[in-house]
Enzyme design. Structure first.
Site, PDB file in Angstrom:
ATOM      1  N   GLN A  45       0.802  -1.224   0.000  1.00  0.00           N
ATOM      2  CA  GLN A  45       0.000   0.000   0.000  1.00  0.00           C
ATOM      3  C   GLN A  45       0.840   1.283   0.000  1.00  0.00           C
ATOM      4  O   GLN A  45       0.302   2.366  -0.091  1.00  0.00           O
ATOM      5  CB  GLN A  45      -0.965   0.041   1.201  1.00  0.00           C
ATOM      6  CG  GLN A  45      -2.310  -0.619   0.919  1.00  0.00           C
ATOM      7  CD  GLN A  45      -2.191  -2.118   0.858  1.00  0.00           C
ATOM      8  OE1 GLN A  45      -1.675  -2.747   1.775  1.00  0.00           O
ATOM      9  NE2 GLN A  45      -2.635  -2.711  -0.224  1.00  0.00           N
ATOM     10  N   ASN A  46       2.161   1.140   0.121  1.00  0.00           N
ATOM     11  CA  ASN A  46       2.996   2.337   0.050  1.00  0.00           C
ATOM     12  C   ASN A  46       2.985   2.817  -1.399  1.00  0.00           C
ATOM     13  O   ASN A  46       3.199   2.039  -2.322  1.00  0.00           O
ATOM     14  CB  ASN A  46       4.421   2.065   0.519  1.00  0.00           C
ATOM     15  CG  ASN A  46       5.184   3.346   0.731  1.00  0.00           C
ATOM     16  OD1 ASN A  46       5.352   4.148  -0.179  1.00  0.00           O
ATOM     17  ND2 ASN A  46       5.644   3.556   1.955  1.00  0.00           N
ATOM     18  N   ARG A  47       2.766   4.106  -1.581  1.00  0.00           N
ATOM     19  CA  ARG A  47       2.581   4.659  -2.925  1.00  0.00           C
ATOM     20  C   ARG A  47       3.866   5.186  -3.553  1.00  0.00           C
ATOM     21  O   ARG A  47       3.829   5.782  -4.624  1.00  0.00           O
ATOM     22  CB  ARG A  47       1.512   5.759  -2.851  1.00  0.00           C
ATOM     23  CG  ARG A  47       0.178   5.167  -2.388  1.00  0.00           C
ATOM     24  CD  ARG A  47      -0.821   6.211  -1.996  1.00  0.00           C
ATOM     25  NE  ARG A  47      -0.421   6.818  -0.723  1.00  0.00           N
ATOM     26  CZ  ARG A  47      -1.072   7.828  -0.158  1.00  0.00           C
ATOM     27  NH1 ARG A  47      -2.136   8.338  -0.733  1.00  0.00           N
ATOM     28  NH2 ARG A  47      -0.668   8.329   0.996  1.00  0.00           N
ATOM     29  N   PHE A  48       5.013   4.962  -2.932  1.00  0.00           N
ATOM     30  CA  PHE A  48       6.285   5.490  -3.419  1.00  0.00           C
ATOM     31  C   PHE A  48       6.531   5.161  -4.893  1.00  0.00           C
ATOM     32  O   PHE A  48       6.811   6.045  -5.700  1.00  0.00           O
ATOM     33  CB  PHE A  48       7.435   4.948  -2.557  1.00  0.00           C
ATOM     34  CG  PHE A  48       8.791   5.448  -2.957  1.00  0.00           C
ATOM     35  CD1 PHE A  48       9.245   6.677  -2.507  1.00  0.00           C
ATOM     36  CD2 PHE A  48       9.630   4.694  -3.776  1.00  0.00           C
ATOM     37  CE1 PHE A  48      10.511   7.144  -2.861  1.00  0.00           C
ATOM     38  CE2 PHE A  48      10.886   5.155  -4.138  1.00  0.00           C
ATOM     39  CZ  PHE A  48      11.326   6.385  -3.682  1.00  0.00           C
ATOM     40  N   THR A 144       4.614   8.964   1.399  1.00  0.00           N
ATOM     41  CA  THR A 144       3.889   8.028   0.538  1.00  0.00           C
ATOM     42  C   THR A 144       3.340   6.846   1.328  1.00  0.00           C
ATOM     43  O   THR A 144       2.693   5.968   0.772  1.00  0.00           O
ATOM     44  CB  THR A 144       4.803   7.508  -0.581  1.00  0.00           C
ATOM     45  OG1 THR A 144       5.936   6.854   0.009  1.00  0.00           O
ATOM     46  CG2 THR A 144       5.259   8.634  -1.500  1.00  0.00           C
TER      47      THR A 144
END
Length: 167
Positions: A45-48, A144
């Site tokens: 789920q980290n948007r980096f 993020t």
């Protein structure tokens, strides 16, 4: 309320950089998922990776090797401010007794023109623990992390676009 159980953790991931790196993006400390996958921003789920791909107009890298190639081909270095700390799970707010990573080899061996931090915790730790040594200011970008769910993907992309000016 019970005190969070913190465990001493050593940073397990080597920095990604080379002599052509023009920007350095510093997080705070790897999440549990990143420590398990042994690479940066490993939580699904980290948007980096989605944000960087959108900012640079590229496909989102999937494998660790693709991510390394993606960073290096776009002249981006990535590491974290903290090299050792006590932390409960992945919660930045639980970080105690943080010791910084030494980023001087990256700065000396590359063409880094600007340092960015992925979130406020990384920024505060950078200013306190590393900037006095480097004398180089950092620009804080919104995190993020899935913990920063209040910040939309669109807003992240808009804020993170400024990295392109330095590449």
């Amino acid at each position: 309320m019970a005190e969070l159980q913190r465990n001493v953790q050593l940073h397990p991931i080597a920095p990604v950089w080379n002599e052509n790196s023009r920007i350095l993006i510093l997080g705070s400390f790897p999440s549990v998922k990143s420590r398990e996958t042994n690479f940066f921003y490993g939580h699904p789920q980290n948007r980096f990776w989605r944000v960087l791909a959108a900012v640079l107009g590229r496909e989102k890298p999937e494998s660790t090797e693709e991510k390394k190639r993606f960073l290096l081909s776009n002249r981006i270095a990535v590491w974290d401010v903290i090299g050792r700390c006590e932390i409960a799970g992945s919660a930045d707010g639980s970080i105690r007794n943080a010791l910084p990573n030494d980023i001087s080899p990256l700065l000396a061996g590359s063409d880094i023109r600007q340092i960015f931090t992925n979130g406020k915790t990384a920024y505060v730790l950078y200013v306190k623990r590393i900037q006095p040594e480097t004398g180089r200011p950092a620009i804080v970008l919104p995190s993020t992390s899935p913990a920063n769910a209040a910040c939309s993907f669109e807003r992240l992309v808009a804020e993170w676009r400024q990295i392109a000016e330095w590449l």
